[in-house]
Design an enzyme around this catalytic site. Sequence first.
Site, PDB file in Angstrom:
ATOM      1  N   ASN A 401       1.144  -1.081   0.012  1.00  0.00           N
ATOM      2  CA  ASN A 401       0.090  -0.054   0.125  1.00  0.00           C
ATOM      3  C   ASN A 401       0.793   1.177   0.098  1.00  0.00           C
ATOM      4  O   ASN A 401       1.028   1.861  -0.971  1.00  0.00           O
ATOM      5  CB  ASN A 401      -1.027  -0.230   1.297  1.00  0.00           C
ATOM      6  N   ASP A 402       1.498   1.601   1.137  1.00  0.00           N
ATOM      7  CA  ASP A 402       2.230   2.804   1.197  1.00  0.00           C
ATOM      8  C   ASP A 402       3.506   2.721   0.030  1.00  0.00           C
ATOM      9  O   ASP A 402       3.636   3.871  -0.323  1.00  0.00           O
ATOM     10  CB  ASP A 402       2.926   2.668   2.544  1.00  0.00           C
ATOM     11  N   VAL A 403       3.875   1.909  -0.101  1.00  0.00           N
ATOM     12  CA  VAL A 403       5.011   1.718  -1.176  1.00  0.00           C
ATOM     13  C   VAL A 403       4.587   2.172  -2.666  1.00  0.00           C
ATOM     14  O   VAL A 403       5.650   2.298  -3.550  1.00  0.00           O
ATOM     15  CB  VAL A 403       5.964   0.547  -1.140  1.00  0.00           C
ATOM     16  N   VAL A 404       3.426   2.176  -2.900  1.00  0.00           N
ATOM     17  CA  VAL A 404       2.981   2.551  -4.140  1.00  0.00           C
ATOM     18  C   VAL A 404       2.021   3.828  -3.928  1.00  0.00           C
ATOM     19  O   VAL A 404       1.368   4.118  -4.782  1.00  0.00           O
ATOM     20  CB  VAL A 404       1.987   1.602  -4.752  1.00  0.00           C
TER      21      VAL A 404
END
Lengths: 475, 107
Positions: A401-404
Amino acid sequence: MSQQAILLLGYLIGSVTFIVGLKMLSHPDSARKGNLVAAAGMVIAILVTIFLYRYDRTDANPEGLPLGNYGWIFGGLVIGTVVGTMIAKKVQMTAMPEMVSLFNGMGGACAMLISIVEYGHIQHSANPVAGTGILTVIVLGMIIGTVSFAGSMVAWGKLAGKVKDRTIPAGQAINFMIFGALIVLAVMVIGGFTTSPIVFYSILALAALYGVLFVMPIGGADMPVVISLLNSFTGVAAAFGGFLYDNPVMLTGGILVGSAGTILTILMCNAMNRSLKNVLIGSFGGGSTGSVAGDKEQGHYKEISLNDTAVLMAYAQKVMVIPGYGLAVAQAQHICHELEKVLNEKEVEVVYGIHPVAGRMPGHMNVLLAEADVPYEKLLEMEDANDQMSTTDVVIIIGANDVVNPAAKDDPSSPIYGMPILEVEKAQHVIVNKRSMKPGYAGIENDLFFRPKTSMLFGDAKKVLQDLVAELKQV
Amino acid sequence: MNALDTLFTDPATYRLLTIVILSIFLGIEVISRVPSVLHTPLMSGANAIHGVVIIGAIIVMGQAPADDYLALTLGFLAVILGTLNVVGGFVVTDRMLEMFGKKKKKK
């Protein structure tokens, strides 16, 4: 050779193996051997200590006394070895981060106990006034060991999902006060102003409290950094033991881990493009990020059926899989590899885009996918993955989630602003597998899900991938 | 200033101080430029190495008088915890790195 010379030679060998082992651990080819080298050195250092260490050297008895209580020592060693091996062998790959934290806590507790017993010795000896040096070493070793122990236990609980993130009101101020109190009490004991055991045990209690409160408000996503920091704390605590016993191998081993651990902590922060201070104070998931997650107009997301996903993937040239913690939780790494093989049979190229901090620890995804026999060359690092993004037809995001999150690029008010991300929107289609629309670990809404290229595929990663593989076989 | 004087004039203390300073630099030198893939195993390996604190536990245990039950119990506990740190640390690291070994062979 005298026994003392053999003892010191053994310690020297131990120190050298630690340095060489750490060096080898920092290269992929030699890493495993490096671990074994350090372990061998440790065994040597332990054995020479048990059999050759002498204490209480006096003029009357220059040889000193050999260690006793062999039954207890070997009993402890055997219990520790059996239990340690069992835990370490049984634990699932996904739970590795909390294991590191747990074992780190054990080391901290060990340092703590050593200080307690040694202080007791001084108290019971004929002359209860000890030198400033000895007291400094005992007290500081205990404080750092205890903070590390308590902090590691909280970190372990958080990663295992047993402890929730909690912001303590005025937490900063309370921590500051505890820290101040620790300094005052430590000075009282070290300076010889008091020999009261109550003061000593107050230090113990306050240090434990400090460790808990220090880790409690930090978000679970930042735990790796915290564990790495606590790891270097334990190193320093071990080094204080080295001072206490004038023991070179404890000193080198401890300081080496202390300094290497600090650097590693900073490297990890850099990988997330954040400063250590930012991690420790501006914790993720705290109140400050609420506004970002809450009241923004959400827009609409579109769902995609399994069948459509299968068709889309089967007719693609290249598919990129972006794994995240969701893959780890669902234990979906094997079925993910299965998906890759089915696609390969249909002559679809499959690669994996690995963000450096995907999962709960750097390298977490690599370890997980390697366990499922995914070939090494298919795992692309972030930069390579981004280079190949424009030639990718379908990106499937599994539990990441956060990494994209594009907010890292476009939204300066976002807590993750500035973190490098996988730029999935350069690909033709983006499919996101998540269990629900809930925000990810950092508690930040992800705008990507509402973008036109994105389709949502809800469900548990393992279940969805199994169904997807079944669908694909029929296409 | 007496304590500071000892730090530099007492040969044993000075030796320890030298080891500390050199080890700090060594630790920094050894770790720099590590690929991020190896951060976790490296942390885990370092975690096992600070288990060297077990030596202190063994010394405490070995010196405890046979009638001092508090010292015996705490020392025994310290030996167990230290061993857990060492053994658990090395085994977990090895398991992580085993995965890396496998993929190397397939290359």
